[in-house]
Design an enzyme around this catalytic site. Sequence first.
Site, PDB file in Angstrom:
ATOM      1  N   LYS A  38       2.229 -10.903 -28.944  1.00  0.00           N
ATOM      2  CA  LYS A  38       2.172  -9.524 -29.593  1.00  0.00           C
ATOM      3  C   LYS A  38       2.732  -9.111 -30.904  1.00  0.00           C
ATOM      4  O   LYS A  38       2.258  -8.329 -31.685  1.00  0.00           O
ATOM      5  CB  LYS A  38       3.059  -8.722 -28.323  1.00  0.00           C
ATOM      6  CG  LYS A  38       4.551  -8.925 -28.063  1.00  0.00           C
ATOM      7  CD  LYS A  38       4.909  -8.218 -27.240  1.00  0.00           C
ATOM      8  CE  LYS A  38       6.563  -8.299 -27.083  1.00  0.00           C
ATOM      9  NZ  LYS A  38       7.032  -8.464 -25.745  1.00  0.00           N
ATOM     10  N   ARG A 131      15.146  -3.119 -16.937  1.00  0.00           N
ATOM     11  CA  ARG A 131      13.935  -2.681 -17.407  1.00  0.00           C
ATOM     12  C   ARG A 131      12.920  -3.071 -16.257  1.00  0.00           C
ATOM     13  O   ARG A 131      13.287  -2.357 -15.091  1.00  0.00           O
ATOM     14  CB  ARG A 131      13.509  -3.707 -18.825  1.00  0.00           C
ATOM     15  CG  ARG A 131      12.593  -2.992 -19.777  1.00  0.00           C
ATOM     16  CD  ARG A 131      12.187  -3.782 -20.875  1.00  0.00           C
ATOM     17  NE  ARG A 131      11.199  -4.534 -20.768  1.00  0.00           N
ATOM     18  CZ  ARG A 131      10.522  -5.329 -21.623  1.00  0.00           C
ATOM     19  NH1 ARG A 131      10.874  -5.020 -22.622  1.00  0.00           N
ATOM     20  NH2 ARG A 131       9.713  -6.244 -21.276  1.00  0.00           N
TER      21      ARG A 131
HETATM   22  C1  LIG Z   1       7.747  -9.605 -25.594  1.00  0.00           C
HETATM   23  C2  LIG Z   1       7.978 -10.036 -24.339  1.00  0.00           C
HETATM   24  C3  LIG Z   1       8.279 -11.401 -24.156  1.00  0.00           C
HETATM   25  C4  LIG Z   1       8.761 -12.161 -25.492  1.00  0.00           C
HETATM   26  O1  LIG Z   1       9.855 -11.716 -26.122  1.00  0.00           O
HETATM   27  P1  LIG Z   1      10.694 -12.563 -27.423  1.00  0.00           P
HETATM   28  O2  LIG Z   1      11.775 -12.093 -27.439  1.00  0.00           O
HETATM   29  O3  LIG Z   1       9.780 -12.291 -28.668  1.00  0.00           O
HETATM   30  O4  LIG Z   1      10.652 -14.048 -26.941  1.00  0.00           O
HETATM   31  C5  LIG Z   1       8.719 -11.922 -23.099  1.00  0.00           C
HETATM   32  N1  LIG Z   1       8.362 -11.347 -21.873  1.00  0.00           N
HETATM   33  C6  LIG Z   1       7.974 -10.230 -21.757  1.00  0.00           C
HETATM   34  C7  LIG Z   1       7.763  -9.123 -20.392  1.00  0.00           C
HETATM   35  C8  LIG Z   1       7.664  -9.289 -23.196  1.00  0.00           C
HETATM   36  O5  LIG Z   1       7.428  -8.227 -23.276  1.00  0.00           O
END
Ligand SMILES: *Cc1c(COP(=O)(O)O)cnc(C)c1O
Length: 356
Positions: A38, A131
């Site tokens: 993302k 969350r």
């Molecule tokens: C964005 C996201 C990740 C990845 O996070 P990083 O800190 O960039 O590794 C993993 N799991 C979920 C649910 C996310 O939204």
Amino acid sequence: MGKNYPCIEINLNKITHNAKKIVNICSEIGIHVVGVTKVFCAERPIVESEIKGGVELVGDSRLENLIKMKDLKCRKMLLRIPMERNSAKVVKYSDISLNSEFRTIKALSRAAKKINKIHAVILMVDVGDLREGVLEKDVLNTVKEIITLPNIKLCGIGTNLTCYGGVIPDENNLGRLVKIKDMLKEQLNLNLPIISGGNSSSIYLALNKKMPEGINQLRIGEAIVLGRETAFGEHIEGCYSDCFILKGEIVEIKEKPSIPVGNIGMDAFGHVPHFDDKGIRKRAIVAMGRQDISVEGTFPIDKDITVLGGSSDHLILDVTDSKNSYNVGDVLEFNVDYGCLLQAMTSPYIKKYYIE
Ligand SMILES: *Cc1c(COP(=O)(O)O)cnc(C)c1O
């Protein structure tokens, strides 16, 4: 060919290298890596570089990005809890999604049945970060319901930490996730193949050999693209932290006082700014601003430059102490943090250039 500025230069070999490194660290302890796309809007060359580095599964929070990747061979995970009304698209464009609402999973079941597909679901459990996720006390009942649904395969449980509450993954909270899996085996004779133990903030447990046994998947964005774990913000040894270099052109350079002249009101973003008087300083204005980048997450590679601030379209720098004598038209280079990378990749005003 001349380049356009502002731009971000993306080194694909470095991304492949980082992906390889992270995949190796994880596979040594039986963990599969979901490459999270993302932050770079699932741009194809970057996704392919991660796959080249050994990432087996890609994950994104947005359907638009999954659609961008629809003809990629590898399996795709939707990371953000799906919107119920998008169920049809969710089952069409992702093979597996992270979920916390039974009502939505039921909608996914109906949508999957319609297109005769089995959709895999990971049930998110909130082990403290507040969350997404069902509370631990509700897991058993929720799972009992999920496993009755047609065209849904509950393939695991997972958690997400250090995102909202800032809770750091550790042997206790991730250990509880493993216990929940064991409990489900005992109570329902369910053998869930996946325990998804978080994001880049869980990497330090792998590095320090402290990962609870049983965690077998991590969803990794930042650690691959910036070479950084995110529990403590430490650089990961052997990874590149400069896969992305932001570049902008100087459009003004002048000696000016360090305190504005006149009465100080609010800046363009509603904050009352504060200034230290350092006398006359040499200031440069670079043509990029908050519409393109995060000013706070932009770090000049020339360490003798300091970022003074920015507005929508301008980045204001103090270049007085630099050993270089800059001119209008010169291009300055910057490292970026996660927030700035997110913004730069998302901004249509920042050109993207790939180098190998
Ligand atoms: C964005 C996201 C990740 C990845 O996070 P990083 O800190 O960039 O590794 C993993 N799991 C979920 C649910 C996310 O939204």
